[in-house]
Scaffold this motif. Structure first.
Motif, short mmCIF file in Angstrom:
data_model
loop_
_atom_site.label_atom_id
_atom_site.label_comp_id
_atom_site.label_asym_id
_atom_site.label_seq_id
_atom_site.Cartn_x
_atom_site.Cartn_y
_atom_site.Cartn_z
N UNK A 135 0.91 -1.14 -0.02
CA UNK A 135 0.02 -0.08 0.04
C UNK A 135 0.65 1.24 0.06
N UNK A 136 0.40 2.28 -0.62
CA UNK A 136 1.28 3.56 -0.50
C UNK A 136 1.35 4.11 0.77
N UNK A 137 2.52 4.78 1.31
CA UNK A 137 2.65 5.49 2.43
C UNK A 137 1.50 6.25 2.64
N UNK A 138 1.04 6.16 4.11
CA UNK A 138 -0.16 6.95 4.39
C UNK A 138 -1.55 6.28 4.25
N UNK A 139 -1.72 5.11 3.74
CA UNK A 139 -2.73 4.66 3.13
C UNK A 139 -3.71 4.41 4.61
N UNK A 152 -12.89 10.43 -0.91
CA UNK A 152 -11.64 9.36 -0.94
C UNK A 152 -10.36 10.16 -0.40
N UNK A 153 -9.90 9.41 0.65
CA UNK A 153 -8.33 9.89 1.17
C UNK A 153 -7.57 10.00 0.19
N UNK A 154 -6.79 11.05 -0.14
CA UNK A 154 -5.89 11.36 -1.03
C UNK A 154 -4.47 10.43 -1.18
N UNK A 155 -4.36 9.85 0.12
CA UNK A 155 -2.98 9.07 0.01
C UNK A 155 -3.25 7.52 -0.58
N UNK A 156 -4.63 7.35 -0.61
CA UNK A 156 -4.89 5.95 -1.38
C UNK A 156 -4.89 5.96 -2.53
N UNK A 157 -5.07 7.11 -3.36
CA UNK A 157 -5.05 7.14 -4.87
C UNK A 157 -4.39 8.61 -5.05
N UNK A 158 -3.26 8.89 -4.91
CA UNK A 158 -2.46 10.11 -5.06
C UNK A 158 -2.40 10.55 -6.40
N UNK A 159 -3.29 10.86 -7.16
CA UNK A 159 -3.20 11.29 -8.46
C UNK A 159 -4.18 12.54 -8.86
N UNK A 160 -3.56 13.75 -9.27
CA UNK A 160 -4.53 15.03 -9.22
C UNK A 160 -4.88 15.30 -10.70
N UNK A 161 -4.54 14.28 -11.74
CA UNK A 161 -4.80 14.55 -13.31
C UNK A 161 -6.24 15.06 -13.29
N UNK A 162 -7.17 14.19 -12.82
CA UNK A 162 -8.70 14.54 -13.01
C UNK A 162 -9.14 15.61 -12.57
N UNK A 163 -8.54 16.11 -11.56
CA UNK A 163 -8.94 17.32 -10.89
C UNK A 163 -8.52 18.50 -11.74
N UNK A 550 -6.79 -7.52 -1.83
CA UNK A 550 -7.24 -7.19 -0.48
C UNK A 550 -6.85 -5.97 0.19
N UNK A 551 -7.51 -5.28 0.68
CA UNK A 551 -7.24 -4.07 1.41
C UNK A 551 -6.19 -4.47 2.67
N UNK A 552 -5.26 -3.59 3.28
CA UNK A 552 -4.67 -3.52 4.50
C UNK A 552 -5.63 -3.96 5.58
N UNK A 553 -5.87 -4.81 6.35
CA UNK A 553 -6.72 -5.17 7.42
C UNK A 553 -7.89 -5.64 6.83
N UNK A 554 -7.98 -6.00 5.59
CA UNK A 554 -8.98 -6.91 5.18
C UNK A 554 -9.26 -8.31 5.64
N UNK A 602 0.19 -2.73 6.55
CA UNK A 602 1.68 -2.26 6.47
C UNK A 602 1.72 -1.53 5.02
N UNK A 603 2.78 -0.55 4.91
CA UNK A 603 2.63 0.21 3.69
C UNK A 603 4.21 0.10 3.08
N UNK A 604 4.42 0.68 1.97
CA UNK A 604 5.68 0.86 1.22
C UNK A 604 6.40 1.82 2.05
N UNK A 605 7.49 1.56 2.51
CA UNK A 605 8.44 2.72 3.45
C UNK A 605 9.14 3.47 2.46
N UNK A 606 9.36 3.26 1.26
CA UNK A 606 9.86 4.04 0.25
C UNK A 606 10.09 3.60 -1.09
#
Length: 628
Positions: A135-139, A152-163, A550-554, A602-606
């Motif tokens: 999962x991306x950091x901050x998910x 939708x939390x920005x951290x879950x899909x951090x893409x602004x192109x559509x906006x 599956x989502x984290x904690x799914x 758990x998420x990607x650390x970097x």
């Protein structure tokens, strides 16, 4: 002589002992093969820990990473019983949105014609990643429905192109820690609710007659999001794009969707699935390829179903300048669409500004005097659509019809016409009703272990081997939806029954990745999936795909033979899952067991690094230290 006498005296005793030992080992062997051996002792011990409603001996189904604070408003296993389980490393952080069968670089190697390059193109076995997609950091866990429809939390899909690209069309707005979805769209700038009201003046959404909708080229699926409150469920799809993440946004919102395109192969649905099909400026060339795309819609549309086309070329006389196309081009396109609609015997019900609505012939046997000569599709096996090419032909009506569909929700429990007509081998009205009762018992037992099944904890649910949809019907709630998958390996094609119940689903081969983004589902259920695929593909590949979507904690609920589940349990130790094996509700002597699991947070650390896992106490699996 004395020695001979002693030897002769001992001979009958030796024979008796030998016979006793043979009987003992025969009984021992039969007992071990009976299903009540080591596996059942483990399952029985675990079940005793969870008796009387004790929640899974520390296996928590709660989530502790919600986003509420963000808003101010085959078992071909290469190891034996005593070998160490495999350990799966995290994938690189850059693979957080990995979609194996829709990989951008691989897609570019295929033809552009008919959108072939946007279709499924899966990696070979040697190219498959066998790592855990992070999962991306901050998910954070998505908001519960219906709040997730709008935020939708920005951290879950951090893409602004559509906006930026859809700023004037009110699709999505970036507001700091969240995206907000106002419900707008290219063809409904006043919002999806107003647009649905327009459609509702012609299409009977009220009363449960229109229940299942196919939304082609769905964008962020606002149509499906707002149809939900009217008791209508939409199956939405759009191609995977390199930056806009439209289907990903739809799924984060809690709207049924998958990655797909109307290109060269048939849609993964049986004939007569949907009460309505919809295209709002979906960019599909309906007037091209000899009407092939309209014929594919006709295939999946029920008799009496509606087709809605919103946008070009409808009302081209008024809009051709805004659409930056010539009058001649748009006029010719609409004429072709009208021609193919007449060929399919669709009646044009209305045209309201840029919205045109057709209705498929209610009585397939009725005469169609305006129909020109057109080829009828081969109906040898109309459910066999997986990777089958679309054709320029008309799908024949059902061979037998037994009764009409009931309005929803009555159709959820009524005997479906396919069952009544005897079109599903092995099923009668009586066996179908017994199947439903069986799943009601199963789900009641699930809820004794996981009481969160009675709550709003799970919105996006998948059943990997759905059968006739018994699990989905037993857990039905207006706050959740189930993607009922009928595997292509299944002996009986039952997806048509699923749709006749007012549920949705899809065909899929679990030897390949599913057409969705990572972290799509809150709960995955699978009945006998590993037994079904044990000679077809690797158990660990199916489990890694489950982990990806599956989502984290799914939560995962697996029902299968005890020996199969013990192998699964060992494998997922290396996948950061916490598990608990429980007995069948009918007791420990039944070889079929149930494995409950929770995926750790758990998420990607970097970039390119391993992973960052939350410390015990902040994770929903804290306190569960052992699997058995």
């Amino acid at each position: 002589m004395a020695n001979k006498a002693v030897s002769g005296a001992r001979s009958p005793l030796n024979l008796v002992v030998a016979m006793a030992l043979c009987c003992f080992f025969y009984v021992l062997g039969a007992w071990q093969r009976s299903g009540y051996g080591k596996g059942d002792r483990i399952a029985a011990a675990v079940s005793r820990q969870t008796a009387c409603g004790d929640v899974a001996a520390g296996l928590s189904f709660e989530t502790h990473h919600g986003g509420a604070g963000a808003i101010n408003a085959s078992s071909s296993l290469p190891f034996g019983a005593d070998a160490a389980p495999p350990a799966f490393a995290p994938c690189a952080a850059a693979l957080a949105d990995h979609t194996p069968c829709h990989h951008q670089d691989r897609a570019m190697k295929f033809p552009r014609k008919n959108m072939v390059y946007r279709e499924r193109h899966c990696p070979s076995d040697g190219e498959r990643l066998r790592c855990l997609v992070p999962a991306p950091p901050g998910y954070v866990t998505p908001f519960p429905w219906p709040r997730s429809r709008d935020y939708v939390p920005f951290a879950n899909a951090p893409y602004k192109s559509l906006t930026v690209e859809k700023a004037v069309q009110n699709w999505v707005q970036y507001e700091g820690a969240v995206f907000r979805f106002p419900g707008g769209g290219t063809q409904f700038p006043q919002g999806a609710d107003k647009y649905i009201d327009q459609l509702g003046s012609v299409i009977p959404f009220a009363g449960g007659r229109v229940r299942t909708v196919l939304d082609t080229g769905c964008g962020v699926a606002s149509l499906g999001a707002y149809l939900d409150s009217r008791g209508v469920i939409a199956m939405s799809f759009a191609p995977r794009d390199s930056h806009e993440a439209q289907v990903q946004f739809a799924l984060e919102r809690g709207v049924p969707a998958f990655i797909g395109v109307l290109g060269s192969v048939k849609l993964p649905f049986p004939p007569r699935s949907f009460d309505m099909a919809h295209c709002s400026r979906c960019l599909i060339p309906w007037g091209g390829n000899g009407g092939m795309y309209m014929m594919e819609i006709d295939r999946v549309l029920r008799p009496g179903g509606y087709w809605v086309l919103s946008g070009p070329p409808i009302n081209w006389k008024t809009n051709h300048k805004a659409w930056e196309r010539t009058e001649a081009d748009l006029s010719a396109e609409q004429q072709r669409i009208e021609k193919y609609a007449a060929m399919l015997c669709w009646e044009k019900v209305t045209e309201i500004r840029e919205i045109a609505i057709w209705r498929k012939q209610l009585d397939p046997s009725a005469a169609c005097p305006d129909r020109p000569p057109v080829r009828t599709c081969d109906d040898a096996n109309s459910d066999d659509v997986w990777y089958k090419n679309m054709e320029t032909c008309i799908t024949p009506p059902a061979a037998a019809v037994a009764g009409e569909l009931q309005p929803f929700p009555a159709r959820l429990t009524a005997v479906p016409p396919r069952i009544s007509a005897g079109a599903v081998p092995g099923f009668t009205a009586e066996s179908y009703e017994e199947e439903n009762r069986r799943w009601e018992r199963h789900v009641a037992a699930y809820k004794k272990v996981n009481y969160r099944l009675n709550s709003e904890r799970y919105r996006n649910i998948m059943d990997m081997n759905a059968g006739v949809g018994g699990f989905a019907a037993a857990i039905f709630s207006p706050k959740s939806w189930v993607m009922n998958v009928v595997p292509t390996a299944a002996e009986i094609c039952t997806l048509g029954v699923v749709y006749e119940r007012g549920l949705i689903g899809i065909y899929h081969d679990w030897c390949e990745a599913f057409s969705t983004y990572p972290r799509t589902y809150d709960l995955i259920h699978a009945n006998g999936i590993f037994t079904l695929y044990k000679d077809r593909c690797r158990m660990e590949d199916i489990l890694l795909e489950m982990d990806r979507i599956l989502r984290p904690e799914g939560t995962v609920i697996l029902r299968d033979d005890v020996e199969v589940l013990l192998k699964v349990q060992r494998t997922v130790k290396g996948m950061r899952w916490k598990t608990l094996l429980a007995n069948h509700e009918d007791g420990p002597n039944v070889p079929e067991k149930v494995l409950f699991a929770v995926k750790r947070y758990w998420t990607a650390a970097g970039e390119g690094t391993a992973a960052e896992e939350k410390t015990p106490g902040s994770s929903s699996v804290a306190g569960m230290d052992s699997e058995e």
